[in-house]
Write a protein that holds these residues in place. Structure first.
Motif, mmCIF file in Angstrom:
data_model
loop_
_atom_site.group_PDB
_atom_site.id
_atom_site.type_symbol
_atom_site.label_atom_id
_atom_site.label_comp_id
_atom_site.label_asym_id
_atom_site.label_seq_id
_atom_site.Cartn_x
_atom_site.Cartn_y
_atom_site.Cartn_z
ATOM 1 N N LEU A 61 0.827 -1.204 0.000
ATOM 2 C CA LEU A 61 0.000 0.000 0.000
ATOM 3 C C LEU A 61 0.866 1.260 0.000
ATOM 4 N N THR A 62 1.994 1.204 0.706
ATOM 5 C CA THR A 62 2.910 2.344 0.736
ATOM 6 C C THR A 62 3.552 2.549 -0.631
ATOM 7 N N VAL A 63 3.916 1.459 -1.282
ATOM 8 C CA VAL A 63 4.496 1.536 -2.622
ATOM 9 C C VAL A 63 3.495 2.147 -3.597
ATOM 10 N N VAL A 64 2.249 1.729 -3.515
ATOM 11 C CA VAL A 64 1.217 2.238 -4.432
ATOM 12 C C VAL A 64 0.942 3.720 -4.158
ATOM 13 N N ALA A 65 0.914 4.117 -2.892
ATOM 14 C CA ALA A 65 0.722 5.528 -2.566
ATOM 15 C C ALA A 65 1.880 6.361 -3.116
ATOM 16 N N ASP A 66 3.093 5.820 -3.023
ATOM 17 C CA ASP A 66 4.259 6.515 -3.578
ATOM 18 C C ASP A 66 4.146 6.632 -5.092
ATOM 19 N N LEU A 67 3.672 5.559 -5.744
ATOM 20 C CA LEU A 67 3.475 5.593 -7.190
ATOM 21 C C LEU A 67 2.465 6.674 -7.571
ATOM 22 N N ALA A 68 1.386 6.783 -6.819
ATOM 23 C CA ALA A 68 0.371 7.799 -7.105
ATOM 24 C C ALA A 68 0.960 9.203 -6.982
ATOM 25 N N GLU A 69 1.784 9.434 -5.962
ATOM 26 C CA GLU A 69 2.409 10.740 -5.782
ATOM 27 C C GLU A 69 3.366 11.046 -6.929
ATOM 28 N N ARG A 70 4.177 10.060 -7.310
ATOM 29 C CA ARG A 70 5.141 10.279 -8.386
ATOM 30 C C ARG A 70 4.445 10.491 -9.726
ATOM 31 N N SER A 71 3.358 9.771 -9.956
ATOM 32 C CA SER A 71 2.643 9.942 -11.223
ATOM 33 C C SER A 71 2.007 11.329 -11.290
ATOM 34 N N ALA A 72 1.429 11.791 -10.182
ATOM 35 C CA ALA A 72 0.822 13.124 -10.171
ATOM 36 C C ALA A 72 1.866 14.200 -10.440
ATOM 37 N N ALA A 73 3.061 14.034 -9.858
ATOM 38 C CA ALA A 73 4.123 15.015 -10.064
ATOM 39 C C ALA A 73 4.625 15.001 -11.507
ATOM 40 N N ALA A 74 4.742 13.797 -12.090
ATOM 41 C CA ALA A 74 5.268 13.674 -13.453
ATOM 42 C C ALA A 74 4.253 14.131 -14.498
ATOM 43 N N ILE A 75 2.984 13.831 -14.270
ATOM 44 C CA ILE A 75 1.951 14.158 -15.251
ATOM 45 C C ILE A 75 1.548 15.626 -15.157
ATOM 46 N N GLY A 76 1.469 16.141 -13.937
ATOM 47 C CA GLY A 76 1.166 17.549 -13.751
ATOM 48 C C GLY A 76 -0.269 17.917 -14.067
ATOM 49 N N GLU A 77 -0.491 19.213 -14.193
ATOM 50 C CA GLU A 77 -1.816 19.764 -14.449
ATOM 51 C C GLU A 77 -1.896 20.266 -15.892
ATOM 52 N N PRO A 78 -3.113 20.364 -16.434
ATOM 53 C CA PRO A 78 -3.232 20.978 -17.761
ATOM 54 C C PRO A 78 -2.840 22.445 -17.711
ATOM 55 N N GLY A 79 -2.332 22.951 -18.832
ATOM 56 C CA GLY A 79 -1.980 24.357 -18.901
ATOM 57 C C GLY A 79 -3.214 25.228 -19.091
ATOM 58 N N GLU A 80 -2.996 26.521 -19.216
ATOM 59 C CA GLU A 80 -4.097 27.455 -19.414
ATOM 60 C C GLU A 80 -4.735 27.256 -20.790
ATOM 61 N N PHE A 81 -6.028 27.470 -20.857
ATOM 62 C CA PHE A 81 -6.726 27.436 -22.143
ATOM 63 C C PHE A 81 -7.871 28.438 -22.088
ATOM 64 N N THR A 82 -8.182 29.005 -23.244
ATOM 65 C CA THR A 82 -9.221 30.034 -23.307
ATOM 66 C C THR A 82 -10.322 29.700 -24.308
ATOM 67 N N ASP A 83 -10.177 28.580 -25.006
ATOM 68 C CA ASP A 83 -11.197 28.178 -25.963
ATOM 69 C C ASP A 83 -11.250 26.660 -26.036
ATOM 70 N N ALA A 84 -12.189 26.135 -26.846
ATOM 71 C CA ALA A 84 -12.378 24.688 -26.939
ATOM 72 C C ALA A 84 -11.143 23.985 -27.476
ATOM 73 N N PRO A 106 9.547 -0.110 -16.902
ATOM 74 C CA PRO A 106 8.801 -1.371 -16.844
ATOM 75 C C PRO A 106 8.314 -1.731 -15.441
ATOM 76 N N VAL A 107 9.008 -1.258 -14.414
ATOM 77 C CA VAL A 107 8.555 -1.518 -13.049
ATOM 78 C C VAL A 107 7.245 -0.770 -12.784
ATOM 79 N N VAL A 108 7.189 0.473 -13.224
ATOM 80 C CA VAL A 108 5.962 1.258 -13.066
ATOM 81 C C VAL A 108 4.815 0.593 -13.818
ATOM 82 N N ALA A 109 5.086 0.174 -15.059
ATOM 83 C CA ALA A 109 4.049 -0.483 -15.855
ATOM 84 C C ALA A 109 3.583 -1.775 -15.189
ATOM 85 N N GLY A 110 4.527 -2.568 -14.699
ATOM 86 C CA GLY A 110 4.174 -3.826 -14.049
ATOM 87 C C GLY A 110 3.384 -3.620 -12.778
#
Length: 214
Positions: A61-84, A106-110
């Motif tokens: 569970l600790t490993v998975v929580a760490d994976l979630a934190e690392r994925s959020a940091a790597a993926i980040g947030e969408p940038g600004e947008f003003t239209d469709a 491959p470890v992340v994928a597995g």
């Protein structure tokens, strides 16, 4: 989750333990993973590991929580947008970063593959379910932002749309993680556009118009 003593470790020691555990869990899952192998790879002692975690499931569970934190940091947030067009462009970039994060290592994928296969009755399955609920709330907020610029339909409840898109995203994840090693570079490169096209078919005001996604 880890015992408080684990948080007092130096960051490099925490990373070494979680990295060794992630490799083993990605290879063998919870039931097949060897605690002794994890301990040896981490350069720790068995006594120390029980000093940090109650059991093997707690470590997973600790490993998975760490994976979630690392994925959020790597993926980040969408940038600004003003239209469709900007909304769908940022969503495509978000999809591209997600694919890159989960397929680069491959470890992340597995590990992600094991997480998706978790029983809903297990502690890991319950943790995954809670993560899914958070993801749906995040998706709903993103869709509301898309509605404000005319990128997302308003004839359906936004929570319903978020649930639909989360389901499509999970299906893509399962398909991708099950075939990642067989996909050629051109197929991988096409995935972000394909994912956004699927999302737009569900969520765009006119599901048969793709012009706003490019």
């Amino acid at each position: 989750m880890p015992l408080p003593r684990f948080a007092s470790l130096a960051p490099e020691r925490r990373a070494a333990i979680l990295g060794a555990a992630a490799e083993e869990f990605a290879r063998a899952g919870l039931e097949g993973a060897s605690y002794n192998r994890i301990i040896a790879r981490a350069g720790a002692s068995k006594g120390a590991m029980y000093y940090y975690f109650d059991n093997k499931e707690d470590l997973l569970l600790t490993v998975v929580a760490d994976l979630a934190e690392r994925s959020a940091a790597a993926i980040g947030e969408p940038g600004e947008f003003t239209d469709a067009a900007g909304f769908w462009r940022e969503l495509r970039a978000l999809c591209a970063r997600t694919v890159a994060f989960f397929l680069t290592d491959p470890v992340v994928a597995g590990l992600a593959k094991r997480v998706l296969a978790a029983s809903t009755e297990s502690a890991l399955g319950r943790a995954v379910a809670e993560h899914t609920r958070r993801l749906e709330r995040y998706t709903a907020d993103l869709l509301r932002a898309g509605q404000r610029v005319g990128a997302v339909r308003t004839d359906l409840p936004v929570e319903f749309l978020a649930h639909l898109l989360s389901g499509v995203g999970e299906a893509v994840d399962r398909w991708l993680l099950g075939r990642a090693e067989q996909l050629v570079p051109t197929e991988l490169a096409a995935l972000p556009d394909q994912c956004v096209d699927l999302f737009a078919r569900l969520a765009a005001p006119d599901p048969f118009t793709r012009s706003s996604t490019t």
